[in-house]
Design a protein around this motif. Structure first.
Motif, PDB file in Angstrom:
ATOM      1  N   THR A 123      -2.196   0.154  -5.817  1.00 30.62           N
ATOM      2  CA  THR A 123      -1.717   1.535  -5.945  1.00 30.62           C
ATOM      3  C   THR A 123      -2.546   2.260  -6.984  1.00 30.62           C
ATOM      4  OG1 THR A 123       0.503   0.721  -5.484  1.00 30.62           O
ATOM      5  CG2 THR A 123       0.342   2.948  -6.346  1.00 30.62           C
ATOM      6  N   SER A 124      -2.785   1.569  -8.092  1.00 31.89           N
ATOM      7  CA  SER A 124      -3.520   2.242  -9.141  1.00 31.89           C
ATOM      8  C   SER A 124      -5.006   2.365  -8.778  1.00 31.89           C
ATOM      9  CB  SER A 124      -3.182   1.535 -10.450  1.00 31.89           C
ATOM     10  OG  SER A 124      -4.249   1.230 -11.180  1.00 31.89           O
ATOM     11  N   ASN A 162      -5.292   5.250  -6.599  1.00 30.34           N
ATOM     12  CA  ASN A 162      -5.113   6.440  -7.423  1.00 30.34           C
ATOM     13  C   ASN A 162      -6.403   6.832  -8.143  1.00 30.34           C
ATOM     14  OD1 ASN A 162      -3.354   8.418  -8.445  1.00 30.34           O
ATOM     15  ND2 ASN A 162      -3.119   7.269 -10.368  1.00 30.34           N
ATOM     16  N   HIS A 176      -8.533  10.112  -7.473  1.00 30.47           N
ATOM     17  CA  HIS A 176      -8.817  11.039  -8.567  1.00 30.47           C
ATOM     18  C   HIS A 176     -10.294  11.445  -8.553  1.00 30.47           C
ATOM     19  CE1 HIS A 176      -9.321  12.051 -12.957  1.00 30.47           C
ATOM     20  NE2 HIS A 176      -8.354  12.845 -12.557  1.00 30.47           N
TER      21      HIS A 176
END
Ligand SMILES: *[C@@H]1O[C@H](CO)[C@@H](O)[C@H](O)[C@H]1NC(C)=O
Ligand SMILES: *[C@@H]1O[C@H](CO)[C@@H](O)[C@H](O)[C@H]1NC(C)=O
Ligand SMILES: *[C@@H]1O[C@H](CO)[C@@H](O)[C@H](O)[C@H]1NC(C)=O
Ligand SMILES: *[C@@H]1O[C@H](CO)[C@@H](O)[C@H](O)[C@H]1NC(C)=O
Ligand SMILES: *[C@@H]1O[C@H](CO)[C@@H](O)[C@H](O)[C@H]1NC(C)=O
Ligand SMILES: *[C@@H]1O[C@H](CO)[C@@H](O)[C@H](O)[C@H]1NC(C)=O
Length: 635
Positions: free
Chosen positions: A497-498, A501, A505
């Motif tokens: 998930t990160s 992300n 970004h």
């Protein structure tokens, strides 16, 4: 089996005690209401036998939740009971499992007073798909959350602590539990993929299923934005045959002869333990068609390939196979995103981090296979042993590209720790501070993980587009979907998930500078789009190429695991590309192999043909060759 009831009554009178039935022991929940208690004068007909015990069965009650079969464990049963015997015994009701992550199997242990009442009985198996039909959607009532069995956070409850009442018409685990210990038949099962390393084979019976792909496997996907993806609870694992025969080397879509066996729970899954091995009665076609996306003539169109080449080093036996796939099945795309390129010394843990020899070996093999297509390659060396994967292997992502078709926007290449960012150059064009360069390599999201490699490219016309090649953290340490933890543990989901992300970004910062930029993010994401919470950051700003190109949901797969075909390798594109339409194909060179050993990789490659600049100047050409809707194009 009316006569059994009469015989049993006689036995019970003889024993001088009222005894329980198998259904009373099995009860209507996951665990026996009598667990831990000693029972006397239990009777049943032996349906199956292995080295450690037998399975017995008596009359079925009207309650579909309560099984009438049970395991009898121990040497007494092995020694004194034979298939077809009606036996009587005393013993303890036990709930057995090997680890706390498993579900329990109800059995009788400490067996005493085992006597054979009569022999030569037969038990009619339940015909699955006729007498009982497995449910098709979710595994357990405890898998709460928006994505059903794929919901996170996971492991909110333990099934055996809740010990819910069975709902076999609704939930897969409940269904198989309600048949635990029973003799069942699956007619003409279809294998879901290769056997596991113990020879067990996942199959679908001749009953309603979801996600059926053209090959005969079943693909994980959700049917709409608000629907949890089905978990394929209607599939069942065929375990080791009890008579010592061996299961065939099945493949996805192979049709097997009828299987009869006992439903059991072991090693984290429900199984049918067959009395004898089935055979393959129908094989699928082993000729894997090549991608139809074999050329482009428009200067704004490019073809990309994506391929996880599974721990490749300069001496890998599979280099020629992978090269042949790229040459013949993918038709030498302009850019190939590769993952799992190991360093020049492979898994030897010797401080070597360069992969020039590995990449050179692959490029040379493709030149040979294709009769002359010469790729260049680019990658950024990782720091030694900082990116996870096989220790010493230093796997990384890399690009192969055809210099006559595309080139890197001139700039300086990054290193392991430098982070590339989008910038506007003095002419107003977007470029990358390092090209190619890694995205926030020191962000905690990438600890023990492969860093994504971003690149800015240009076409001979000077038009630019951008790519990001990713390899997110694996699903290692996931729990069995049929295990105790509900919803099941999706190993590494926080990491992914990160990672999604941080990648998103970067793409957002690029799109902030240039909203109409052509951006392609592709690679091994180790996650399904149906696990929406994990890939949401990317899916929120980019579009799945499958959606752009209208690939049917069931044909979206690049991998097979357990009973599922699944897509864990993805191509996401920016709006500008999506608006122009395109084509994408998953080429099943590996999931359709003849055997596990004949695969070149555990992943299938993907090929896409996309428009990376505006073709309006050529509207006439476009209209003639492609119609008005690129998404509908078939060459
Ligand atoms: C592309 O494939 C089609 C059909 O498979 C074939 O007819 C055609 O010749 C191929 N074109 C090229 C340029 O390879
Ligand atoms: C690998 O190749 C790159 C580009 O050709 C070069 O800059 C680098 O020095 C090479 N590394 C080694 C260890 O040979
Ligand atoms: C990457 O380059 C920067 C700037 O030249 C340098 O400070 C850093 O040590 C380099 N990192 C590695 C891992 O070589
Ligand atoms: C699930 O959580 C329990 C604690 O509630 C823990 O004991 C167990 O190990 C976890 N299971 C998995 C598979 O992580
Ligand atoms: C995602 O990134 C944004 C901005 O970088 C940050 O605010 C947010 O906390 C991140 N979320 C996750 C789940 O990592
Ligand atoms: C992006 O492209 C669309 C469609 O071609 C166009 O309408 C829009 O003005 C463009 N936006 C920018 C910021 O260039």
């Amino acid at each position: 089996m009316k006569h059994l009831t009469a015989l049993k009554a006689l036995v019970l009178l003889a024993c001088g005690a009222w005894a329980v039935t198998i259904s009373e022991i099995q009860g209507t929940a996951f665990q026996s209401p009598l667990a831990g208690q000693f029972v006397h004068g239990l009777t049943g007909v032996v349906t199956a036998k292995d080295k450690y015990g037998v399975w017995i069965q008596d009359d079925r009650t009207d309650d579909p939740r309560a099984s009438n079969g049970i395991r009898v464990y121990g040497s007494a049963a092995v020694k004194y009971a034979s298939i077809g015997d009606l036996i009587s015994l005393s013993g303890r009701v036990a709930e057995y499992r090997k680890t706390a992550d498993d579900l329990f199997l109800t059995e009788i242990d400490y067996v005493t007073a085992l006597t054979t009442i009569s022999s030569g009985h037969t038990v009619e198996p339940i015909i699955l798909g006729e007498d009982r039909i497995p449910p098709r959607n979710q595994l357990s009532s405890l898998d709460i959350g928006r994505d059903g069995w794929l919901s996170v956070p996971s492991n909110l409850t333990l099934l055996e602590s809740v010990n819910p009442s069975l709902r076999p018409d609704e939930f897969g685990l409940d269904f198989w539990e309600s048949l635990e210990g029973q003799l069942v038949t699956v007619k003409a099962p279809t294998a879901a993929q290769f056997p596991d390393r113990f020879g067990s084979v996942w199959v679908y019976g001749n009953w309603p299923t979801t996600g059926k792909n053209e090959r005969g496997g079943r693909t994980i996907h959700s049917n709409g934005p608000d629907e949890a993806p089905p978990a394929h609870p209607e599939a069942i694992f065929i375990g080791r045959p009890m008579d010592g025969t061996r299961n065939p080397k099945a493949v996805m879509g192979a049709v097997l002869s009828d299987v009869t066996g006992v439903v059991a729970y072991q090693f984290g899954y429900y199984y049918i333990l067959p009395l004898t091995a089935p055979e393959v009665v129908e094989w699928p076609d082993f000729d894997v068609p090549s991608s139809t996306l074999n050329y482009t003539t428009h200067p704004c169109q490019i073809r990309i390939g994506d391929y996880n080449v599974e721990n490749m080093n300069p001496r890998s036996y599979h280099i020629p196979k992978i090269a042949s796939h790229i040459a013949h099945h993918l038709h030498t795309p302009d850019i190939v995103f590769v993952q799992e390129i190991q360093d020049d010394s492979g898994a030897r843990n010797d401080g070597v981090v360069s992969a020039n020899r590995t990449l050179r070996a692959l490029v040379n093999a493709i030149k040979k296979a294709s009769g002359g297509v010469e790729y260049e390659f680019v990658n950024v060396e990782p720091e030694d042993n900082k990116d996870g994967g096989q220790p010493g292997g230093n796997i990384r992502v890399a690009y192969l590209y055809r210099p006559e078709q595309v080139s890197l926007v001139p700039g300086s290449i990054g290193n392991a720790t430098l982070s590339t960012v989008p910038l506007v150059d003095w002419e107003g064009n977007v470029e990358l501070s390092y090209n190619p360069g890694r995205i926030e390599p020191e962000h905690s999201a990438w600890e023990e993980a492969r860093k994504p490699l971003a690149a800015a490219w240009q076409l001979p016309s000077g038009d630019r587009f951008f790519t990001v090649n990713v390899h997110f953290s694996s699903k290692r340490f996931s729990s069995s979907p049929q295990g105790n933890a509900r919803p099941p543990v999706n190993g590494g989901f926080e990491k992914r998930t990160s990672q999604a992300n941080v990648t998103a970004h970067f793409v957002s910062s690029l799109l902030d500078l240039s909203p109409n930029a052509s951006v392609i993010v592709a690679g091994d994401m180790n996650e399904f789009t149906a696990a929406r919470s994990v890939l949401r950051p990317l899916a929120a700003i980019l579009i799945d190429a499958n959606d752009v190109c209208g690939v049917p949901l069931a044909e979206r797969y690049t991998y097979a695991y357990d009973q599922h075909a699944q897509e864990i390798d993805h191509v996401f594109v920016s709006d500008a590309i999506a608006r122009r339409g395109g084509d994408v194909e998953h080429v099943h060179v590996n999931t359709w192999a003849r055997t596990v050993g004949e695969r070149a990789s555990d992943h299938d490659p993907t090929v896409a043909r996309l428009w990376v600049c505006d073709a309006e100047i050529d509207a006439a050409w476009t209209a003639v060759e492609y119609g008005t809707d690129h998404g509908q194009t078939v060459l």
